[in-house]
Write an enzyme that holds these catalytic residues in place. Structure first.
Site, PDB file in Angstrom:
ATOM      1  N   ARG A  78      60.861   9.732  -2.311  1.00 53.90           N
ATOM      2  CA  ARG A  78      61.421  10.296  -3.533  1.00 53.90           C
ATOM      3  C   ARG A  78      62.118  11.606  -3.182  1.00 53.90           C
ATOM      4  O   ARG A  78      61.619  12.378  -2.343  1.00 53.90           O
ATOM      5  CB  ARG A  78      60.312  10.592  -4.547  1.00 53.90           C
ATOM      6  CG  ARG A  78      59.784   9.374  -5.293  1.00 53.90           C
ATOM      7  CD  ARG A  78      60.830   8.782  -6.228  1.00 53.90           C
ATOM      8  NE  ARG A  78      60.327   7.652  -6.980  1.00 53.90           N
ATOM      9  CZ  ARG A  78      60.442   6.386  -6.598  1.00 53.90           C
ATOM     10  NH1 ARG A  78      61.065   6.091  -5.478  1.00 53.90           N
ATOM     11  NH2 ARG A  78      59.971   5.414  -7.361  1.00 53.90           N
ATOM     12  N   ILE A 116      54.121   1.060   3.631  1.00 47.22           N
ATOM     13  CA  ILE A 116      55.531   1.192   4.037  1.00 47.22           C
ATOM     14  C   ILE A 116      55.639   1.897   5.383  1.00 47.22           C
ATOM     15  O   ILE A 116      56.384   1.462   6.269  1.00 47.22           O
ATOM     16  CB  ILE A 116      56.355   1.888   2.931  1.00 47.22           C
ATOM     17  CG1 ILE A 116      56.420   0.953   1.717  1.00 47.22           C
ATOM     18  CG2 ILE A 116      57.754   2.257   3.421  1.00 47.22           C
ATOM     19  CD1 ILE A 116      57.132   1.510   0.500  1.00 47.22           C
ATOM     20  N   PRO A 118      42.725  11.265   7.114  1.00 43.23           N
ATOM     21  CA  PRO A 118      43.072  10.195   8.050  1.00 43.23           C
ATOM     22  C   PRO A 118      42.963   8.813   7.398  1.00 43.23           C
ATOM     23  O   PRO A 118      42.158   8.615   6.493  1.00 43.23           O
ATOM     24  CB  PRO A 118      42.023  10.346   9.166  1.00 43.23           C
ATOM     25  CG  PRO A 118      41.502  11.725   9.044  1.00 43.23           C
ATOM     26  CD  PRO A 118      41.600  12.083   7.596  1.00 43.23           C
ATOM     27  N   VAL A 128      57.385   0.591  -7.246  1.00 44.21           N
ATOM     28  CA  VAL A 128      56.101   0.954  -6.634  1.00 44.21           C
ATOM     29  C   VAL A 128      55.801   2.418  -6.955  1.00 44.21           C
ATOM     30  O   VAL A 128      54.649   2.804  -7.101  1.00 44.21           O
ATOM     31  CB  VAL A 128      56.104   0.671  -5.111  1.00 44.21           C
ATOM     32  CG1 VAL A 128      57.088   1.553  -4.366  1.00 44.21           C
ATOM     33  CG2 VAL A 128      54.727   0.849  -4.505  1.00 44.21           C
ATOM     34  N   GLY A 129      56.861   3.209  -7.092  1.00 42.71           N
ATOM     35  CA  GLY A 129      56.688   4.624  -7.437  1.00 42.71           C
ATOM     36  C   GLY A 129      56.364   4.743  -8.919  1.00 42.71           C
ATOM     37  O   GLY A 129      56.834   3.943  -9.736  1.00 42.71           O
ATOM     38  N   GLU A 147      69.484  11.979  -9.240  1.00 39.97           N
ATOM     39  CA  GLU A 147      70.131  10.711  -8.886  1.00 39.97           C
ATOM     40  C   GLU A 147      70.926  10.253 -10.092  1.00 39.97           C
ATOM     41  O   GLU A 147      70.348  10.171 -11.179  1.00 39.97           O
ATOM     42  CB  GLU A 147      69.077   9.667  -8.505  1.00 39.97           C
ATOM     43  CG  GLU A 147      68.421   9.989  -7.175  1.00 39.97           C
ATOM     44  CD  GLU A 147      67.395   8.966  -6.722  1.00 39.97           C
ATOM     45  OE1 GLU A 147      67.269   7.923  -7.388  1.00 39.97           O
ATOM     46  OE2 GLU A 147      66.740   9.205  -5.717  1.00 39.97           O
ATOM     47  N   HIS A 201      69.834   5.303  -3.297  1.00 46.13           N
ATOM     48  CA  HIS A 201      68.526   4.731  -3.642  1.00 46.13           C
ATOM     49  C   HIS A 201      68.550   3.187  -3.622  1.00 46.13           C
ATOM     50  O   HIS A 201      68.351   2.544  -4.654  1.00 46.13           O
ATOM     51  CB  HIS A 201      68.073   5.242  -5.020  1.00 46.13           C
ATOM     52  CG  HIS A 201      66.589   5.152  -5.219  1.00 46.13           C
ATOM     53  ND1 HIS A 201      65.881   6.015  -6.024  1.00 46.13           N
ATOM     54  CD2 HIS A 201      65.647   4.288  -4.732  1.00 46.13           C
ATOM     55  CE1 HIS A 201      64.606   5.697  -6.013  1.00 46.13           C
ATOM     56  NE2 HIS A 201      64.441   4.645  -5.226  1.00 46.13           N
ATOM     57  N   ILE A 202      68.779   2.654  -2.417  1.00 49.77           N
ATOM     58  CA  ILE A 202      68.904   1.186  -2.308  1.00 49.77           C
ATOM     59  C   ILE A 202      67.833   0.555  -1.420  1.00 49.77           C
ATOM     60  O   ILE A 202      67.965  -0.601  -1.014  1.00 49.77           O
ATOM     61  CB  ILE A 202      70.302   0.781  -1.762  1.00 49.77           C
ATOM     62  CG1 ILE A 202      70.580   1.493  -0.415  1.00 49.77           C
ATOM     63  CG2 ILE A 202      71.401   1.050  -2.779  1.00 49.77           C
ATOM     64  CD1 ILE A 202      71.699   0.831   0.386  1.00 49.77           C
ATOM     65  N   ASP A 248      67.750   8.327   1.265  1.00 54.02           N
ATOM     66  CA  ASP A 248      68.043   7.254   0.308  1.00 54.02           C
ATOM     67  C   ASP A 248      67.746   7.723  -1.110  1.00 54.02           C
ATOM     68  O   ASP A 248      68.047   7.032  -2.075  1.00 54.02           O
ATOM     69  CB  ASP A 248      67.188   6.024   0.638  1.00 54.02           C
ATOM     70  CG  ASP A 248      67.481   4.852  -0.290  1.00 54.02           C
ATOM     71  OD1 ASP A 248      68.677   4.566  -0.510  1.00 54.02           O
ATOM     72  OD2 ASP A 248      66.526   4.239  -0.831  1.00 54.02           O
TER      73      ASP A 248
HETATM   74  O1  DGY Z   1      59.613   2.952  -6.478  1.00 54.58           O
HETATM   75  C1  DGY Z   1      60.302   1.993  -6.159  1.00 54.58           C
HETATM   76  O2  DGY Z   1      60.011   0.843  -6.465  1.00 54.58           O
HETATM   77  C2  DGY Z   1      61.544   2.207  -5.346  1.00 54.58           C
HETATM   78  O3  DGY Z   1      61.885   3.515  -5.216  1.00 54.58           O
HETATM   79  C3  DGY Z   1      62.701   1.432  -5.912  1.00 54.58           C
HETATM   80  O4  DGY Z   1      62.548   0.161  -5.589  1.00 54.58           O
END
Ligand code: DGY
Length: 340
Positions: free
Chosen positions: A257, A176, A199, A95-96, A286, A305-306, A281
């Site tokens: 991150r 999230i 906002p 997603v990042g 890393e 990072h899990i 995390d």
């Molecule tokens: O960016 C992402 O998807 C997470 O950090 C790893 O799944």
């Protein structure tokens, strides 16, 4: 009679039937009709859990129409130049997207697929687990139990901080952040507050969260969770200035991150008791070297990072990444395309 509407209608009907018949025969006897689309794509797989070595990537990407990557691959001008003008689609299984040079991709008209939403539950769940492990000192506790530190029951031994009646702050409210708050609510959190560039009323309403300034977020949060994307604006945003305003009893959590945190400032805040604890995390770099000062702190829980690492989620992420890539190659809308 010729020229009338009826004639034209009949002609077009015959024509359509002919076309339909011809095309049916063609597809029926064409071998490619029986081959699913994904098999018609020639692909080269980096068949290892370890990141592809940079030189290998630069070599293999040459002439490709599409590229599927994970977050360990930095996709910058060098990779895009090596790929050459054929490259139309980049699909990242994440997603990042801070590992992608968006300007370079945009300049070359390369479309980008990514994997939001499918990992929201897993990341929110892990964030809650990390928050509890940090605030209730679970790692320290299991270590004590295993290594003989467990003596008689003692009144204040391994006391931590509880969620009931607390204020939880969210830095960067998105899907999230909302999912984390939804999971924390049953722990009797008193109030959710958040800050962002502006906002986010629709999301905030889902968790009755109040929009506050960054200063207020720092001052009021008993638990502060960083959920923002890493951008030039958020780089190092969790720094001495933020930590110095937090309560000495507060817990800082980061599952976004590593780059959003100034780790030297965090180390100082944790080692001097400026804040009570941190659960991370994600770090920079890393993996975080095992001799990093943060590893020496009892009040810092570090995971590798899990957050999205559940079988269900990783399968969903890889399927979505593959479908994004295929749709992009066909010139169709991707299931999840990053707007540039
Ligand atoms: O960016 C992402 O998807 C997470 O950090 C790893 O799944």
């Amino acid at each position: 009679p010729p020229g009338s509407t009826l004639f034209n209608l009949q002609v077009s009907q015959y024509f359509c039937f002919f076309l339909y018949f011809t095309l049916s025969l063609f597809f029926l006897f064409s071998p490619s009709f029986f081959i699913p689309t994904f098999l018609r794509v020639q692909f080269e797989l980096w068949d290892s859990d370890d990141p592809v070595p940079r030189q290998e990537l630069l070599k293999k990407v040459r002439g490709c129409d599409g590229l599927l990557c994970v977050l360990t691959e930095k996709i910058d001008a060098e990779v895009l130049d090596a790929a050459g003008p054929n490259l139309k689609v980049l699909s990242t299984m994440s997603v990042g997207f801070d590992h992608l040079s968006l300007d370079e991709l945009k300049k070359r008209g390369i479309r980008i697929g990514y994997t939001p939403e499918v990992l929201t539950d897993a990341v929110a769940e892990l964030t809650v687990a990390l928050l509890l492990a940090t605030s209730r000192r679970l790692i320290e506790a299991t270590h004590e139990a295993k290594t003989g530190g467990w003596g008689t029951w003692r009144t204040l031994w391994l006391c931590g901080h509880e969620l009931a009646d607390s204020t939880v702050g969210i830095l960067g409210l998105g899907r999230i952040g909302v999912a984390i708050a939804e999971r924390l609510k049953p722990f009797k959190v008193k109030k959710f507050i958040y800050t962002d560039v502006e906002p986010r009323p629709e999301l905030a309403e889902m968790i009755q969260a109040e929009y506050v300034s960054m200063d207020e977020l720092a001052r009021r949060s008993d638990f502060l969770a960083a959920c923002c994307a890493l951008t030039p604006e958020t780089q190092g945003i969790c720094n001495k200035k933020l930590f110095s305003k937090m309560k000495s009893t507060s817990i800082f959590i980061n599952t976004s991150r590593g780059g959003v945190v100034n780790q030297e400032d965090l180390y100082e805040a944790l080692s001097t008791g400026r804040i009570a604890g941190a659960g991370l995390d994600v770090t920079v770099p890393e993996p975080l070297p095992t001799n990093h000062p943060l590893f020496t702190l009892k009040n810092c829980v570090i995971l590798p990072h899990i957050a999205s690492a559940s079988y269900t989620t990783r399968n969903a992420m890889s399927a979505l990444a593959a479908n994004n890539l295929l749709a992009g190659l066909r010139g169709e809308p991707m299931p999840k395309e990053l707007p540039l």
